[in-house]
Design a protein around this motif. Structure first.
Motif, short mmCIF file in Angstrom:
data_model
loop_
_atom_site.label_atom_id
_atom_site.label_comp_id
_atom_site.label_asym_id
_atom_site.label_seq_id
_atom_site.Cartn_x
_atom_site.Cartn_y
_atom_site.Cartn_z
N ASN A 37 -25.02 29.11 -12.47
CA ASN A 37 -24.28 30.12 -13.22
C ASN A 37 -23.72 31.24 -12.35
O ASN A 37 -22.53 31.56 -12.45
N PRO A 38 -24.49 31.88 -11.47
CA PRO A 38 -23.89 32.90 -10.59
C PRO A 38 -22.82 32.32 -9.67
O PRO A 38 -21.82 32.99 -9.37
N HIS A 39 -23.01 31.09 -9.24
CA HIS A 39 -22.01 30.47 -8.37
C HIS A 39 -20.68 30.29 -9.11
O HIS A 39 -19.61 30.59 -8.57
N PHE A 40 -20.75 29.81 -10.34
CA PHE A 40 -19.53 29.64 -11.13
C PHE A 40 -18.88 31.00 -11.41
O PHE A 40 -17.65 31.16 -11.33
N LEU A 41 -19.70 31.99 -11.75
CA LEU A 41 -19.17 33.32 -12.03
C LEU A 41 -18.48 33.90 -10.79
O LEU A 41 -17.43 34.53 -10.88
N PHE A 42 -19.06 33.68 -9.63
CA PHE A 42 -18.49 34.20 -8.40
C PHE A 42 -17.10 33.60 -8.16
O PHE A 42 -16.15 34.32 -7.82
N ASN A 43 -16.97 32.29 -8.33
CA ASN A 43 -15.67 31.66 -8.12
C ASN A 43 -14.64 32.11 -9.15
O ASN A 43 -13.45 32.27 -8.84
N THR A 44 -15.08 32.32 -10.40
CA THR A 44 -14.15 32.77 -11.43
C THR A 44 -13.65 34.19 -11.14
O THR A 44 -12.47 34.50 -11.32
N LEU A 45 -14.57 35.04 -10.67
CA LEU A 45 -14.14 36.39 -10.29
C LEU A 45 -13.15 36.36 -9.14
O LEU A 45 -12.22 37.18 -9.07
N ASN A 46 -13.33 35.41 -8.24
CA ASN A 46 -12.34 35.26 -7.16
C ASN A 46 -10.97 34.92 -7.71
O ASN A 46 -9.93 35.38 -7.22
N SER A 47 -10.95 34.08 -8.76
CA SER A 47 -9.67 33.71 -9.37
C SER A 47 -8.99 34.93 -9.98
O SER A 47 -7.77 35.14 -9.81
N ILE A 48 -9.76 35.74 -10.71
CA ILE A 48 -9.18 36.94 -11.32
C ILE A 48 -8.77 37.95 -10.26
O ILE A 48 -7.74 38.64 -10.38
N TYR A 49 -9.54 37.99 -9.18
CA TYR A 49 -9.18 38.89 -8.08
C TYR A 49 -7.83 38.51 -7.48
O TYR A 49 -7.01 39.38 -7.14
N SER A 50 -7.59 37.21 -7.38
CA SER A 50 -6.31 36.75 -6.85
C SER A 50 -5.16 37.19 -7.75
O SER A 50 -4.08 37.57 -7.27
N LEU A 51 -5.37 37.16 -9.07
CA LEU A 51 -4.34 37.61 -10.01
C LEU A 51 -4.12 39.13 -9.91
O LEU A 51 -2.99 39.62 -10.00
N ALA A 52 -5.20 39.86 -9.73
CA ALA A 52 -5.09 41.32 -9.68
C ALA A 52 -4.36 41.78 -8.43
O ALA A 52 -3.64 42.80 -8.46
N ILE A 53 -4.53 41.08 -7.31
CA ILE A 53 -3.89 41.49 -6.06
C ILE A 53 -2.37 41.49 -6.20
O ILE A 53 -1.66 42.40 -5.75
N ILE A 54 -1.86 40.45 -6.85
CA ILE A 54 -0.40 40.33 -7.00
C ILE A 54 0.08 41.00 -8.28
O ILE A 54 1.26 40.89 -8.64
N GLU A 55 -0.80 41.71 -8.98
CA GLU A 55 -0.48 42.42 -10.22
C GLU A 55 0.20 41.48 -11.21
O GLU A 55 1.25 41.80 -11.80
#
Length: 371
Positions: free
Chosen positions: A193-211
């Motif tokens: 579960n933490p591993h999956f959450l970590f990867n998902t947060l990375n995905s959202i982080y990628s979206l936030a960087i490019i606004e």
């Protein structure tokens, strides 16, 4: 409720079968059963079997859990010997009561005149008085049969003692194995579960960087993920329909993040109505494909195909290997390793996992027989 009723029925049938053994196995068993109301010897045997059953359940439900499993071996042995002596003493008292009962006289009593007219017994001059054929002194008969009766009592008590001990130890071992499996599964879930959450947060982080505008939608989907993980992942079985919806939301989030850089082919065939599956079992293979199969630098394609037929489920995941720039990529093997371990624990004889790791591609072909 049905399980408890079944257990009670099994115990009752087992006790009746045990009580019927001396009458079923003996050649004259039915005659012995007919003599039970008037024959003290048969009554004594029946009591010995009933006391054996009582000792078995006392040992099974009281002595073993409260003394043996708590390592109070001396007290356990002392109480066991005391139970045997109590059983033996009870049977001795029953023997004495049967011996003290007056014998039944046959026919009317003889008058004094008839007794005087009777001829003297033919063996009057001998030391031993004669006895009717087939009859012996009662005390001698009981003395000769006492050792065998004690041996029978000891044997029955020993059988009850060993049987209760064997069943209890076997049940304790099975409970320990179940607890061990549940502990291992909890540990594996805690890693997944933490591993999956970590990867998902990375995905959202990628979206936030490019606004990116879909960032807010991605956060909503992440909240759905967290709700599902918290509410459903603690269960042993979840609805297959909910699990597939969960996978669909994850793939939708990846589509938002990747845009046109990746070609994602996701299909579900068959009906999941009423079927159950272990939670978070398929997501690791799909997550691994997105982890190693997409890159903004190279074109990539991912295929996820899930088919359901009768009680069988097949999950096929394929991705092209591309260059991965995420610094956390080295840790992504945790999900696959744990999923393999969970499959062995949850579906030991009901799954087939084929992984093809080639230089340019990676495929997973999993088949599961659902309960």
């Amino acid at each position: 409720m049905n399980n408890r009723f079944t257990q009670v029925a099994i115990h009752l049938l087992s006790c009746l079968a045990f009580l019927s053994l001396p009458y079923v196995l003996a050649e004259d068993g039915f005659s012995k059963l007919a003599e039970l109301p008037v024959n003290p010897h048969e009554q004594r045997n029946l009591v010995s079997y009933l006391l054996t059953i009582a000792f078995f359940y006392t040992n099974y439900y009281v002595l073993i859990p409260k003394l043996f499993f708590k390592r109070k071996y001396f007290l356990y042995g002392l109480y066991s010997v005391g139970c045997f002596l109590l059983i033996d003493g009870t049977l001795v008292v029953i023997n004495r009561q049967g011996r003290d009962q007056p014998a039944m006289r046959q026919g009317p009593p003889l008058s004094l005149e008839k007794m005087d007219r009777m001829p003297p017994p033919p063996f009057a001059g001998e030391d031993r008085p004669p006895f009717p054929p087939g009859h012996f002194p009662e005390s001698g008969s009981q003395r000769s049969g006492l050792p065998s009766e004690l041996s029978q009592t000891f044997f029955l008590t020993l059988v009850g003692f060993l049987l209760a001990l064997a069943l209890r130890i076997n049940n304790r071992w099975r409970e320990t194995e179940r607890e061990k499996i549940q502990t291992e599964l909890s540990y594996l879930k805690a890693q997944i579960n933490p591993h999956f959450l970590f990867n998902t947060l990375n995905s959202i982080y990628s979206l936030a960087i490019i606004e990116s505008p879909p960032t807010a939608d991605a956060i909503v989907k992440l909240s759905s993920f967290l709700r599902y993980v918290i509410q459903e992942s603690q269960k042993n079985q979840v609805s297959l329909r909910n699990e597939l919806e969960y996978i669909g939301q994850y793939i939708a989030l990846q589509r938002l993040r990747l845009g046109e850089t990746a070609q994602i082919d996701f299909t579900v065939e068959g009906h999941a109505n009423g079927k159950q599956i272990a939670p978070l079992l398929l997501i690791s293979f799909i997550e691994n494909a997105f982890k190693y199969g997409v890159s903004p630098e190279e074109p990539s394609a991912i295929q996820v195909s899930i088919s359901i037929q009768d009680n069988g489920l097949r999950c096929y995941v394929a991705n092209k290997k591309v260059r991965v720039f995420q610094p956390t990529a080295v840790a992504s093997g945790i999900g696959l390793t744990n999923t393999k371990a969970r499959l062995q624990l949850l579906y030991p004889d009901r799954h087939q996992l084929i992984i093809s790791d080639k230089p340019a591609s990676f495929t997973v072909d999993l088949s599961i027989t659902l309960s």
